[in-house]
Design a protein around this motif. Structure first.
Motif, PDB file in Angstrom:
ATOM      1  N   ALA A  24       0.599  -1.083  -0.176  1.00  0.00           N
ATOM      2  CA  ALA A  24       0.064   0.337   0.075  1.00  0.00           C
ATOM      3  C   ALA A  24       0.857   1.331  -0.021  1.00  0.00           C
ATOM      4  O   ALA A  24       0.689   2.546  -0.700  1.00  0.00           O
ATOM      5  CB  ALA A  24      -1.394   0.459   1.125  1.00  0.00           C
ATOM      6  N   ASP A  26       4.404   2.679  -0.659  1.00  0.00           N
ATOM      7  CA  ASP A  26       5.623   2.527  -1.641  1.00  0.00           C
ATOM      8  C   ASP A  26       7.331   3.620  -1.272  1.00  0.00           C
ATOM      9  O   ASP A  26       7.371   4.306  -2.243  1.00  0.00           O
ATOM     10  CB  ASP A  26       5.738   2.114  -3.192  1.00  0.00           C
ATOM     11  CG  ASP A  26       7.180   1.770  -3.735  1.00  0.00           C
ATOM     12  OD1 ASP A  26       8.213   1.757  -2.905  1.00  0.00           O
ATOM     13  OD2 ASP A  26       6.773   1.070  -5.071  1.00  0.00           O
ATOM     14  N   GLY A  45      -8.248   4.602  -2.578  1.00  0.00           N
ATOM     15  CA  GLY A  45      -7.135   4.188  -2.770  1.00  0.00           C
ATOM     16  C   GLY A  45      -5.516   3.486  -3.458  1.00  0.00           C
ATOM     17  O   GLY A  45      -4.690   2.696  -3.034  1.00  0.00           O
ATOM     18  N   ALA A  46      -5.215   5.088  -3.198  1.00  0.00           N
ATOM     19  CA  ALA A  46      -4.052   5.513  -3.165  1.00  0.00           C
ATOM     20  C   ALA A  46      -2.911   5.446  -1.998  1.00  0.00           C
ATOM     21  O   ALA A  46      -1.735   5.518  -2.751  1.00  0.00           O
ATOM     22  CB  ALA A  46      -4.110   7.178  -3.669  1.00  0.00           C
ATOM     23  N   GLY A  47      -3.737   5.119  -0.844  1.00  0.00           N
ATOM     24  CA  GLY A  47      -3.078   5.367  -0.124  1.00  0.00           C
ATOM     25  C   GLY A  47      -3.081   6.202   1.161  1.00  0.00           C
ATOM     26  O   GLY A  47      -1.991   5.784   1.856  1.00  0.00           O
ATOM     27  N   ASN A 212      -0.100   8.091  -6.007  1.00  0.00           N
ATOM     28  CA  ASN A 212      -1.306   7.363  -6.918  1.00  0.00           C
ATOM     29  C   ASN A 212      -0.424   5.883  -6.365  1.00  0.00           C
ATOM     30  O   ASN A 212       0.797   6.148  -6.415  1.00  0.00           O
ATOM     31  CB  ASN A 212      -0.987   7.989  -8.272  1.00  0.00           C
ATOM     32  CG  ASN A 212      -2.091   7.651  -9.327  1.00  0.00           C
ATOM     33  OD1 ASN A 212      -2.900   6.983  -8.411  1.00  0.00           O
ATOM     34  ND2 ASN A 212      -1.172   7.698  -9.733  1.00  0.00           N
ATOM     35  N   LYS A 213      -1.104   5.010  -6.591  1.00  0.00           N
ATOM     36  CA  LYS A 213      -0.478   3.678  -5.642  1.00  0.00           C
ATOM     37  C   LYS A 213       0.026   3.239  -5.132  1.00  0.00           C
ATOM     38  O   LYS A 213       0.921   2.775  -5.676  1.00  0.00           O
ATOM     39  CB  LYS A 213      -0.110   3.182  -7.349  1.00  0.00           C
ATOM     40  CG  LYS A 213      -1.702   2.935  -8.331  1.00  0.00           C
ATOM     41  CD  LYS A 213      -1.433   2.241  -9.609  1.00  0.00           C
ATOM     42  CE  LYS A 213      -2.124   2.474 -10.637  1.00  0.00           C
ATOM     43  NZ  LYS A 213      -1.881   3.168 -12.464  1.00  0.00           N
ATOM     44  N   GLY A 214       0.035   4.139  -4.164  1.00  0.00           N
ATOM     45  CA  GLY A 214       1.315   4.003  -3.125  1.00  0.00           C
ATOM     46  C   GLY A 214       2.050   4.768  -3.513  1.00  0.00           C
ATOM     47  O   GLY A 214       3.239   4.351  -1.952  1.00  0.00           O
ATOM     48  N   LYS A 215       2.531   5.178  -3.994  1.00  0.00           N
ATOM     49  CA  LYS A 215       4.379   6.326  -4.273  1.00  0.00           C
ATOM     50  C   LYS A 215       3.945   7.703  -4.090  1.00  0.00           C
ATOM     51  O   LYS A 215       2.427   8.168  -4.579  1.00  0.00           O
ATOM     52  CB  LYS A 215       4.488   5.871  -5.783  1.00  0.00           C
ATOM     53  CG  LYS A 215       5.048   4.764  -6.158  1.00  0.00           C
ATOM     54  CD  LYS A 215       5.901   4.419  -7.301  1.00  0.00           C
ATOM     55  CE  LYS A 215       7.151   3.291  -7.290  1.00  0.00           C
ATOM     56  NZ  LYS A 215       6.361   2.635  -7.815  1.00  0.00           N
ATOM     57  N   VAL A 307      -1.784  11.738 -13.374  1.00  0.00           N
ATOM     58  CA  VAL A 307      -2.237   9.875 -12.442  1.00  0.00           C
ATOM     59  C   VAL A 307      -2.439   9.035 -13.523  1.00  0.00           C
ATOM     60  O   VAL A 307      -2.828   8.447 -13.290  1.00  0.00           O
ATOM     61  CB  VAL A 307      -3.624   9.884 -11.505  1.00  0.00           C
ATOM     62  CG1 VAL A 307      -4.569   9.258 -10.754  1.00  0.00           C
ATOM     63  CG2 VAL A 307      -3.006  11.614  -9.973  1.00  0.00           C
TER      64      VAL A 307
END
Ligand SMILES: Nc1ncnc2c1ncn2[C@@H]1O[C@H](COP(=O)(O)OP(=O)(O)O)[C@@H](O)[C@H]1O
Ligand SMILES: [Mg+2]
Length: 309
Positions: A24, A26, A45-47, A212-215, A307
């Motif tokens: 989740a 990074d 859901g990005a974290g 975005n996406k955990g980054k 994004v």
């Protein structure tokens, strides 16, 4: 030990892999200065919640370090926790309790001595003073949200986290809540909010982080971000709509908007697009503008670019 305290928060090499194996967060590196209003912006859901919960000691990091007001959140948990207040995404209060008791009890849980004067001040700042004896279940959604903020402030934290403060709050209340948060910031409280509403970040933040996406894909002063990444547009509002862009204008970065009633030229300040040349071409194609104006892209446009990249 109180270490460097110019940073409200310092996060280094933070990773979180949930028990499900889902990665989740990074390698998050982030420093937030005291007094900032920092907006963590990202899609669902990005974290965002995972990151906030890691800082608040609710989610245990898989690796990396986090300090809050100079305290390590693992080895100095109690000190770290006492400096921060969290308004979670989900409302969590006892519906049958009064506003006054909710805030007073919460202060007690942190081991702070009773202070009716402080509780009164917080309730007044959150425009809840006239509701102090009301049961929470009788309050509107916006008021409940403000009770959550008052509760998070009960132990006089230096840092306040607001996880999606606008979720489920209507536009009118959102504006008044932003004003209240801003006035909190003026009293010296560092504010970190997460949001997927770009308008909220644009309105509130001094600095923005996009996740975005955990980054964490960037952190930037809000105005610098708008200046660096913002595109400018020259809009030609047409007297008569067109269905296609004439061939002789195909060399320009033009697009049609609003059913062909607007022709829009994208450009950067660095570009040397000659507007008069475009105008000449328009004229010879028989296209007559009714109005011409320039437009700066919003944080929203930038966010979409980032994004989707
Ligand atoms: N306890 C958990 N176990 C497994 N996966 C989780 C857990 N909590 C969140 N996630 C997943 O981690 C990702 C990030 O969630 P979250 O931090 O809540 O995102 P955001 O707040 O940005 O919407 C999501 O894909 C979510 O499904
Ligand atoms: Mg969330």
């Amino acid at each position: 030990m109180i270490s460097d305290h110019t940073n409200a928060i310092a996060i280094a090499g933070l990773n979180k892999t949930y028990e499900t194996g889902f990665h989740a967060l990074d390698n998050i590196n982030l420093e937030i200065k005291r007094g900032e209003i920092f907006a963590l912006l990202g899609p669902n859901g990005a974290g965002k919640t995972t990151l906030i919960n890691a800082v608040c000691g609710i989610v245990r990091p898989t690796s990396g370090t986090i300090t809050v007001a100079g305290y390590d959140i693992i080895t100095q948990y109690r000190q770290a926790r006492s400096t921060l207040g969290l308004v979670p995404q989900e409302l969590t209060t006892d519906a049958f309790e009064s506003v006054w008791n909710t805030v007073t009890f919460s202060r007690g849980l942190f081991g702070k001595p009773r202070s009716p004067a402080y509780v009164e001040d917080v309730l007044k700042r959150m425009s809840l003073w006239d509701k102090k004896d009301e049961q929470i279940r009788r309050l509107s959604g916006g008021m409940k949200r403000r009770v959550m903020i008052a509760k998070a402030l009960s132990h006089e934290p230096e840092i306040l986290f607001l996880d999606e403060p606008s979720a489920g709050v209507d536009v009118e209340l959102r504006k008044s809540m932003w004003a209240q948060v801003r006035s909190l910031s003026e009293t010296g409280v560092t504010i970190i909010l997460t949001t997927h509403y770009i308008e909220e970040a644009q309105e509130m933040a001094n600095r923005v982080g996009v996740i975005n996406k955990g980054k964490l894909i960037l952190t930037e002063d809000k105005n610098t971000l708008l200046r660096k990444m913002g595109k400018r547009h020259m809009v030609f509002a047409l007297r008569d709509p067109v269905s296609v862009i004439p061939m002789e204008l195909s060399a320009y970065p033009l697009t049609l908007e609003d059913d062909g009633s607007k022709l829009v030229l994208a450009y950067n300040d660095q570009d040397d697009n000659d507007i008069s040349e475009v105008l000449d071409h328009l004229k010879s194609s028989g296209i007559r503008p009714r109005d011409i104006y320039s437009r700066q892209s919003s944080l929203e446009d930038i966010f979409i670019q980032l994004v989707e990249a």
